[in-house]
Design a protein around this motif. Sequence first.
Motif, short mmCIF file in Angstrom:
data_model
loop_
_atom_site.label_atom_id
_atom_site.label_comp_id
_atom_site.label_asym_id
_atom_site.label_seq_id
_atom_site.Cartn_x
_atom_site.Cartn_y
_atom_site.Cartn_z
N ALA A 61 0.87 -1.18 0.00
CA ALA A 61 0.00 0.00 0.00
C ALA A 61 0.91 1.22 0.00
N LEU A 62 0.68 2.14 -0.93
CA LEU A 62 1.60 3.28 -1.04
C LEU A 62 0.89 4.54 -1.52
N THR A 63 1.53 5.67 -1.22
CA THR A 63 1.06 6.98 -1.66
C THR A 63 1.84 7.40 -2.90
N VAL A 64 1.14 7.83 -3.94
CA VAL A 64 1.79 8.43 -5.11
C VAL A 64 1.41 9.91 -5.08
N SER A 65 2.41 10.77 -4.88
CA SER A 65 2.09 12.19 -4.66
C SER A 65 3.21 13.07 -5.18
N GLY A 66 3.09 14.37 -4.87
CA GLY A 66 4.02 15.38 -5.36
C GLY A 66 3.37 16.20 -6.46
N LEU A 67 3.84 17.42 -6.65
CA LEU A 67 3.28 18.30 -7.68
C LEU A 67 3.57 17.80 -9.09
N GLY A 68 4.52 16.86 -9.20
CA GLY A 68 4.91 16.38 -10.52
C GLY A 68 4.13 15.19 -11.04
N ILE A 69 3.14 14.71 -10.27
CA ILE A 69 2.31 13.59 -10.74
C ILE A 69 0.92 14.13 -11.07
N ARG A 70 0.37 13.70 -12.19
CA ARG A 70 -0.89 14.30 -12.64
C ARG A 70 -2.08 13.90 -11.78
N ASN A 71 -2.15 12.66 -11.34
CA ASN A 71 -3.29 12.19 -10.55
C ASN A 71 -2.80 11.49 -9.28
N PRO A 72 -2.54 12.25 -8.21
CA PRO A 72 -2.06 11.63 -6.97
C PRO A 72 -3.08 10.63 -6.43
N LYS A 73 -2.59 9.53 -5.88
CA LYS A 73 -3.48 8.48 -5.38
C LYS A 73 -2.82 7.73 -4.24
N VAL A 97 11.25 17.00 -11.76
CA VAL A 97 12.73 16.89 -11.81
C VAL A 97 13.29 15.75 -10.98
N LYS A 98 12.51 15.21 -10.06
CA LYS A 98 13.05 14.16 -9.19
C LYS A 98 11.95 13.19 -8.77
N ILE A 99 12.30 11.90 -8.74
CA ILE A 99 11.38 10.87 -8.26
C ILE A 99 12.03 10.19 -7.06
N ILE A 100 11.28 10.14 -5.97
CA ILE A 100 11.78 9.56 -4.72
C ILE A 100 10.88 8.40 -4.31
N VAL A 101 11.49 7.30 -3.90
CA VAL A 101 10.73 6.20 -3.32
C VAL A 101 10.83 6.32 -1.81
N GLY A 102 9.68 6.40 -1.14
CA GLY A 102 9.63 6.67 0.29
C GLY A 102 9.18 8.10 0.52
N GLY A 103 9.53 8.66 1.68
CA GLY A 103 9.18 10.04 1.97
C GLY A 103 10.28 10.99 1.56
N PRO A 104 10.02 12.30 1.57
CA PRO A 104 11.02 13.27 1.12
C PRO A 104 12.22 13.38 2.05
N MET A 105 12.07 12.98 3.33
CA MET A 105 13.17 13.10 4.29
C MET A 105 14.07 11.87 4.30
N MET A 106 13.47 10.68 4.21
CA MET A 106 14.25 9.46 4.33
C MET A 106 14.21 8.59 3.08
N GLY A 107 13.49 9.04 2.06
CA GLY A 107 13.39 8.25 0.84
C GLY A 107 14.66 8.29 0.00
N SER A 110 6.54 2.77 0.85
CA SER A 110 5.43 3.53 1.43
C SER A 110 4.94 4.64 0.51
N GLY A 111 5.77 5.03 -0.47
CA GLY A 111 5.35 6.11 -1.35
C GLY A 111 6.25 6.25 -2.56
N ILE A 112 5.69 6.86 -3.60
CA ILE A 112 6.46 7.27 -4.77
C ILE A 112 6.15 8.75 -4.97
N LEU A 113 7.16 9.59 -4.82
CA LEU A 113 6.96 11.04 -4.91
C LEU A 113 7.59 11.57 -6.19
N VAL A 114 6.83 12.35 -6.93
CA VAL A 114 7.34 13.00 -8.13
C VAL A 114 7.38 14.50 -7.83
N LEU A 115 8.58 15.03 -7.71
CA LEU A 115 8.75 16.41 -7.27
C LEU A 115 9.13 17.33 -8.42
#
Length: 337
Positions: free
Chosen positions: A181-193, A218-228, A243-248
Amino acid sequence: DKKFTFPPLNPETITPDEIRQRVAEAGIVGQGGAAFPTYVKLSPPKDKIIDVVILNGCECEPYLTRDYRFMLERPDELISGLKLIMKALGVKRGIIGIEDNKPEAIKILSHKVEYEDGIEVISLKTKYPQGAEKMLIKAVTGKEVPPGKLPMDVGAVIQNIGTAIAIHDAVVKGEPLTIAALTVSGLGIRNPKNLYVPVGTPIQNVIDYCGDVTEDSVKIIVGGPMMGVAQYDLHAPVMKATSGILVLTEKEVSENVETPCLRCGQCVDACPLNLMPTKLARYTQLKRYEDADGIGIAVCMECGTCAFTCPANIPLVQWIRLGKQKVLQMKKERAAK
């Protein structure tokens, strides 16, 4: 893609040994990011007396909301999983610690545990890194875990919200842990889920499912922005503890130039474990691994607070992480001689 299930077990009559065996067979690991085998956490040494189980509902990293959705949507399974953990450890007290920026989750779970013996919900101040095991134990029980020691040394076992639900699913439904189960988020993803994703799915597939990235990402992180961990190959798979895929985007990423250390001490003030991050990083740079070990590099939990506060933009966590690897390697080589 074949689906495999175990025979469901009755949570009322199951024995502690059966719980541990099912958790091991189902391949359950900690969902907080470290992926530590849950079976091991449920099997403390005989000389360690456990008196409390704490479920980590803090989810203190920005962007991530997976555990929050779990608390809102699957509270009954969450409490069932907590009871199974308590039963496996022979513990009578269970606590669900939730940061106060999640009032709806606190309200729902407080109502659910109202008539549960020995289980309570505690509202915690919102701060980072509240979800770290040692920080959570101090906030909830007032006990401090000594440097180099584990939570079980102060009678506590910490489990993540997702781990508790995975234990419920393995025991009551007979489902092994094959989905993250994970969060896909960040301003760089079109449809956060928030998604359930089969383990092994390429990161690229998940991003495509969420409408692909925006032009200014510009950047894709697996996990959170602090420890990913930043990704350079999107064929890398989703794993059990992802836990997450962040597109920043450029707005969310600061690429400041590194300058020499200012000796300002901000990283020392910020460190929740009272370490000296700048000194640890410097010892690693100088390959003085003995000295780094001597001042506690192995204790660092890599929360990223030091690097976040550093006005010189020194990548302290990367240096400390490298130093920890070198210290571990050094100790293994010594043990082999």
